[in-house]
Design a protein around this motif. Structure first.
Motif, PDB file in Angstrom:
ATOM      1  N   SER A 184     103.901 168.825  35.352  1.00 19.20           N
ATOM      2  CA  SER A 184     104.816 167.769  36.209  1.00 19.20           C
ATOM      3  C   SER A 184     105.134 168.464  37.589  1.00 19.20           C
ATOM      4  N   ARG A 185     105.722 168.009  38.490  1.00 23.75           N
ATOM      5  CA  ARG A 185     105.808 168.714  39.785  1.00 23.75           C
ATOM      6  C   ARG A 185     106.632 169.869  39.634  1.00 23.75           C
ATOM      7  N   ASP A 186     107.665 169.859  38.529  1.00 21.12           N
ATOM      8  CA  ASP A 186     108.382 170.980  38.400  1.00 21.12           C
ATOM      9  C   ASP A 186     107.618 172.020  37.460  1.00 21.12           C
ATOM     10  N   PRO A 188     103.945 172.704  37.347  1.00 21.70           N
ATOM     11  CA  PRO A 188     102.383 172.396  37.404  1.00 21.70           C
ATOM     12  C   PRO A 188     101.985 173.624  36.554  1.00 21.70           C
ATOM     13  N   HIS A 190      98.645 176.183  36.811  1.00 17.45           N
ATOM     14  CA  HIS A 190      98.055 177.093  37.832  1.00 17.45           C
ATOM     15  C   HIS A 190      97.026 177.904  37.095  1.00 17.45           C
ATOM     16  N   SER A 215      96.751 164.575  35.110  1.00 18.60           N
ATOM     17  CA  SER A 215      97.762 165.080  35.982  1.00 18.60           C
ATOM     18  C   SER A 215      97.405 165.610  37.244  1.00 18.60           C
ATOM     19  N   TYR A 217      98.832 167.504  38.987  1.00 12.20           N
ATOM     20  CA  TYR A 217      99.852 168.813  38.970  1.00 12.20           C
ATOM     21  C   TYR A 217      99.023 169.852  38.214  1.00 12.20           C
ATOM     22  N   GLU A 219      96.257 172.486  38.817  1.00  7.29           N
ATOM     23  CA  GLU A 219      95.187 173.389  39.795  1.00  7.29           C
ATOM     24  C   GLU A 219      93.812 172.985  39.631  1.00  7.29           C
ATOM     25  N   ASN A 366     101.511 157.826  40.496  1.00  9.75           N
ATOM     26  CA  ASN A 366     100.165 158.229  40.258  1.00  9.75           C
ATOM     27  C   ASN A 366      99.578 156.828  39.787  1.00  9.75           C
TER      28      ASN A 366
END
Length: 711
Positions: A184-186, A188, A190, A215, A217, A219, A366
């Motif tokens: 999620s945005r909180d 992500p 990476h 998603s 989010y 990377e 989204n």
């Protein structure tokens, strides 16, 4: 998705507590309704595909809406067939379980081999895919094929930071699965998270597969491996062959019910596995053929119930509103669906909390994820508008049965949502966009099939007496579509309203509806229209709303597939009570004013009709001549009849087929010197009051005009 959508989202930034006001009806005079011909055109252009019929009631959708489904016993399925490891929150999966899964796991049509190579080299793989596509089974099989045993399922609540700490020291397990990672945005995902994990896995000769949904989010440098499920047929064949044998599997796959099941797209792997188990139960006599035939529909109903019975925020209220709006606008523009779903969301919020004042986020939705959860797809399609066809980015359910079943579930299974739905549909019925109004009517039709008394009392009757002409017209469309898809007693309702003028607006709705449902019951429809015409003729001052609508509704009947029969009935009343004569002539002249819009020539349909029946040699050709001759002879109708001819002359200037039909009709009308002189004068003076140049076609028509008697 099949196309990339424009970055468009619902225009809904107003506080939830403030609903957009409905447009007020003009004060002091009756708001003018659209023409009856336009109502029919919009109904056929914008109704859902399943409701675009030939005007006769065949009740195709009724079975879906009323839920007349043979459910049988509940099928208990071992989920190892479709989603192994689902029962394991965390812990080691027995090797015997993995062996069992590998016997029926299908790699055909999937990227399994490429994903296996990546996992072998990289030791950590992020597997992305839609829910219920077998992505967890794929993760386990990737580890199983590498021989990474034992396999340990990690707790799905494990965070990415906890993962690195978990693998500081080597453990017994060499294979690890983390399913349904919440990104999620909180939180992500990476690349840095994976680099540390990959280093640990290589040191310990271990392998880790993380499954998650699509998603934004994640990377890009993570390079997730997309999982695409195998085709439903391949899964079903494997399940049946492994569990029932080659011969039984071949027999089952040839059943018509199985063919119908496989013909529908977007089956989830778990559904195919359940279906395979049901077929095997059928073979041993534990399930009858009705259960096999109804499985797909039963499963669809269960899916919809899961969406709306869940009280958690797995399917949040805003997304439930979107599901309802998508059912209403199935196959319509996505932006429109999203826009109006947020207005419904506002109404639903106020139902739960009248003081709720939270704003709806304008951005942040989204589109791909929203449509994935709804089991919907997108495409570009042409939509008819008042400005001509335009291309639109549209959204529709993958299963065409979803819309009526979902609307029935919401209307009958969740009555606490009714106040919000009724208010929302009322706003849609008064919308300026024809597509919006027609889909609101189609939605009410579904509700009428499921629960006619409630749909009438809460929606159709209030619309029928509304101050808003658009709502009254939408009530007409709702009644028409309700009858078309099998709602009970609609003709009885329409007959009762159309013969009772105590409530003129409601009577007007029914009179127009007679023109739309009347082609399948012409005798009853014409009788009701004549009754009301006589009521109006007996008044000192006729109701202008009804007096104008009666001939328009008659014109709809005349221009229907039953036109020959209806015309014969009207001609037989030309010498009856004056009100019947006026209805017959007025209705025919109203039909003469119309053109076949949408065709290149805008050809008058009455002239097309005359040309066809004249070639066929039917009585309708003589009836057309008779009623036109009567109209020209009647002082009350001479002017509108002459206006119709002038319009036809203009149309003949642009279309040769129209010219030929008109020339033939004029010759048939010129049976006496007086009639010849009248028509010749018309052709010598074909221009209307607006003037304009003399049309060349008028001279050609004069030449073609041949009197039946000497002049």
């Amino acid at each position: 998705m099949s196309a990339t959508p424009p970055e468009t989202e619902a225009q809904a930034g107003e506080p939830v507590a403030k609903a957009a006001p409905e447009e007020a009806a003009p004060a002091g005079k009756e708001e003018r309704a659209q023409e009856a011909w336009a109502t029919r055109r919009e109904l056929e252009s914008h109704a859902p595909q399943s409701m675009r019929l030939d005007g006769t009631n065949n009740g195709v959708l009724a079975g879906l809406i009323v839920g007349d489904v043979i459910t049988g016993g509940k099928t208990e399925i071992n989920y190892l067939l479709g989603d192994p490891g689902a029962a394991h929150t965390s812990g080691e999966i027995p090797e015997a379980t993995l062996d069992l899964v590998s016997r029926t796991f299908v790699t055909e049509g999937t990227p399994f081999d490429a994903l296996l190579d990546r996992l072998r080299q990289e030791h950590v793989l992020v597997l992305t895919g839609d829910p219920f596509t077998g992505r967890r089974a794929a993760a386990l099989m990737l580890l199983h094929r590498l021989g990474a045993a034992p396999v340990h399922v990690l707790d799905r609540e494990t965070s990415l930071s906890e993962l690195s700490r978990r693998f500081i020291a080597p453990g017994k397990a060499r294979g690890h699965v983390l399913s349904d990672l919440a990104v999620s945005r909180d939180q992500p995902l990476h690349e840095a998270h994976l680099l540390a994990l990959r280093s640990r896995m290589k040191e310990q000769q271990g392998y880790l597969v993380i499954t998650t949904g699509h998603s934004p989010y994640i990377e890009a440098t993570v390079r997730p491996g997309p999982w695409l499920p195998p085709k439903a047929r391949a899964v079903l064949e494997m399940q049946l062959r492994r569990n029932a044998g080659e011969e039984v599997a071949h027999h089952l796959l040839t059943l018509p019910a199985v063919g119908a099941f496989l013909a529908r797209e977007d089956h989830q792997v778990r559904e195919v596995a359940e279906y395979a188990a049901l077929l095997i139960r059928h073979v041993v006599g534990d399930a009858d053929m009705a259960q096999v035939e109804q499985y797909s529909l039963n499963r669809l109903e269960q899916q919809i119930q899961e969406w709306f019975e869940d009280s958690t925020d797995i399917v949040r209220l805003r997304e439930k509103a979107f599901l309802i709006a998508l059912s209403v606008f199935d196959g319509g523009p996505y932006a429109l669906t999203a826009e109006l779903s947020d207005t419904l969301y506002s109404e639903l919020q106020r139902t739960g909390d009248p003081e709720y004042n939270q704003r709806i986020p304008v951005f942040g939705t989204n589109i791909g994820k929203r449509l994935q959860d709804a089991r919907a797809r997108t495409d570009w399609a042409s939509e008819d508008t008042e400005w001509g066809p335009v291309k639109q980015f549209v959204a529709s359910f993958r299963d065409s049965r979803t819309s009526p079943v979902l609307l029935r579930e919401v209307w009958t299974g969740h009555p606490s949502a009714r106040p919000a739905l009724v208010k929302w549909l009322g706003r849609l019925a008064n919308d300026r966009r024809p597509l919006v109004r027609t889909r609101a009517a189609a939605t009410v039709a579904v509700m009428a099939v499921a629960d006619l008394p409630s749909a009438m009392a809460l929606i159709i009757e209030p619309w029928a007496v509304s101050d808003h002409a658009r709502q009254r017209t939408t009530a007409v469309t709702a009644l028409t579509l309700s009858h078309r898809i099998g709602a009970p007693n609609i003709p009885r309702i329409v007959d009762g309203w159309s013969t009772n003028a105590d409530e003129p607006r409601r009577c007007w709705v029914a009179v127009r509806a007679q023109g739309l449902i009347g082609p399948e019951r012409p005798r009853e429809a014409l009788a009701a229209l004549r009754t009301q015409a006589r009521v109006q003729s007996g008044k000192s001052t006729a109701d202008p709303l009804l007096s104008e609508e009666l001939p328009e509704s008659t014109a709809l009947l005349l221009l229907s597939p039953q036109g020959d029969r209806i015309l014969a009935d009207l001609v037989s009343t030309l010498r009856d009570h004056r009100s019947a004569t006026d209805l017959a002539i007025g209705g025919f002249l109203a039909a003469c004013r119309h053109t076949c819009e949408g065709t290149e020539q805008n050809r008058p349909p009455v002239l097309d009709w005359y040309a066809r029946v004249r070639i066929d040699g039917t009585a309708a050709a003589d009836n057309i001549v008779m009623i036109l001759r009567t109209a020209l002879d009647d002082p009350a109708f001479t002017e509108p009849a002459t206006a119709a001819f002038r319009k036809w002359i203009t149309a003949a200037e642009a279309d040769q087929a129209t010219e030929w039909a008109l020339a033939s009709l004029l010759s048939a009308l010129a049976a006496t010197p007086r009639e010849y002189a009248r028509l010749d004068y018309l052709l010598r003076n074909p221009r209307s009051e607006e003037g304009g140049p003399y049309p060349a076609v008028a001279a050609r028509l004069r030449t073609a005009l041949r009197p039946a008697v000497s002049v």
